[in-house]
Design an enzyme around this catalytic site. Sequence first.
Site, mmCIF file in Angstrom:
data_model
loop_
_atom_site.group_PDB
_atom_site.id
_atom_site.type_symbol
_atom_site.label_atom_id
_atom_site.label_comp_id
_atom_site.label_asym_id
_atom_site.label_seq_id
_atom_site.Cartn_x
_atom_site.Cartn_y
_atom_site.Cartn_z
ATOM 1 N N GLU A 1 8.655 17.890 -3.896
ATOM 2 C CA GLU A 1 9.253 17.124 -2.806
ATOM 3 C C GLU A 1 9.977 18.022 -1.801
ATOM 4 O OE1 GLU A 1 8.898 14.042 -2.024
ATOM 5 O OE2 GLU A 1 7.860 13.286 -3.787
ATOM 6 N N TRP A 2 9.177 18.784 -1.041
ATOM 7 C CA TRP A 2 9.706 19.579 0.057
ATOM 8 C C TRP A 2 10.940 20.393 -0.359
ATOM 9 C CZ3 TRP A 2 6.607 20.070 4.165
ATOM 10 C CH2 TRP A 2 5.611 19.103 4.343
ATOM 11 N N TYR B 1 12.279 4.515 3.933
ATOM 12 C CA TYR B 1 12.942 4.625 2.639
ATOM 13 C C TYR B 1 14.336 4.006 2.619
ATOM 14 C CZ TYR B 1 9.366 7.989 1.201
ATOM 15 O OH TYR B 1 8.169 8.583 0.879
ATOM 16 N N PHE C 1 9.400 10.800 -7.460
ATOM 17 C CA PHE C 1 9.072 9.545 -6.791
ATOM 18 C C PHE C 1 7.880 8.842 -7.445
ATOM 19 C CE2 PHE C 1 11.535 11.333 -3.298
ATOM 20 C CZ PHE C 1 12.043 10.222 -2.645
ATOM 21 N N GLU D 1 4.533 5.150 3.659
ATOM 22 C CA GLU D 1 5.368 5.648 2.565
ATOM 23 C C GLU D 1 6.534 4.701 2.347
ATOM 24 O OE1 GLU D 1 6.822 9.648 2.556
ATOM 25 O OE2 GLU D 1 4.935 10.485 3.321
ATOM 26 N N TRP E 1 5.052 5.623 -2.249
ATOM 27 C CA TRP E 1 5.253 7.044 -2.498
ATOM 28 C C TRP E 1 6.003 7.170 -3.801
ATOM 29 C CZ3 TRP E 1 3.034 11.085 -0.295
ATOM 30 C CH2 TRP E 1 3.482 12.349 -0.700
#
Length: 251
Positions: free
Chosen positions: A202-203, A79, A211, A148, A195
């Site tokens: 998201e966690w 990312y 996203f 991702e 992703w």
Amino acid sequence: MIGIVIFMCWFEPLRNNSLDFLVAQQVMSFQAAWFLDPIIHGDYPPEMRQALGSKLPTFSIKDRRKLQYKLDFIGINHYTSLYVRDCTFSPCKSSDNIDESFIYTERNGIPIGKPTAMPNYYVVPHGIEEVVLYTMRRYNNTPMFITENGYAQHSNSSMTELLNDIDRVDSMRQYLAYLNNAMRKGADVRGYFVWSLIDNFEWLYGYTVRFGLHYVDYNTLKRVPKLSASWYKQFLHGVEVQHEHEQVDTH
């Protein structure tokens, strides 16, 4: 095919000197090579051995024999990129809230890239080329998948901003261009996964960041394609979209 997926940030020297360069290499070894070196080369990275010495366990002959089966592929979640600096001869003070005091997001007050809604996630497109080439050279060009890669929006943005996600389109276009550079240099990349298909949980950040290529109304679960979904679909068919003149209906 059996493989493993590793999160890989790209780390760049904060200063143009050999010490920061060596620290960047060491941080990469503690992040990705920590897992991949034993599987592919049968031992922990030399950089880790040098830093930790006897604290690292050793592999038995039986363990090494098992490791000879190696991997069919390496998955890469990528990312962002960050700066690192050496702290041997002078104290380091981080410019952000990352735990490791030698990691920085800015150089001379300038961010490493355009910030996103995810803390410490910046748009640094050349980083994907760097991590792929790093993996290619270190692991004998084992087949790779980008498992991702994506761009985060703030959930509390306006519906117009969320659906007409031009920044995500720009990020995807640039990352894919640099991924293509790596492939032209010989990297055996077999696939690329965005992703994510839809906005989701998201966690630790829950529903506060998005996203997805498709907007999700979390009350009704209705899904609406964003501009990025349209752009990516046409990109995959070989059509370049002039998104500056395209808009998604927000009604």
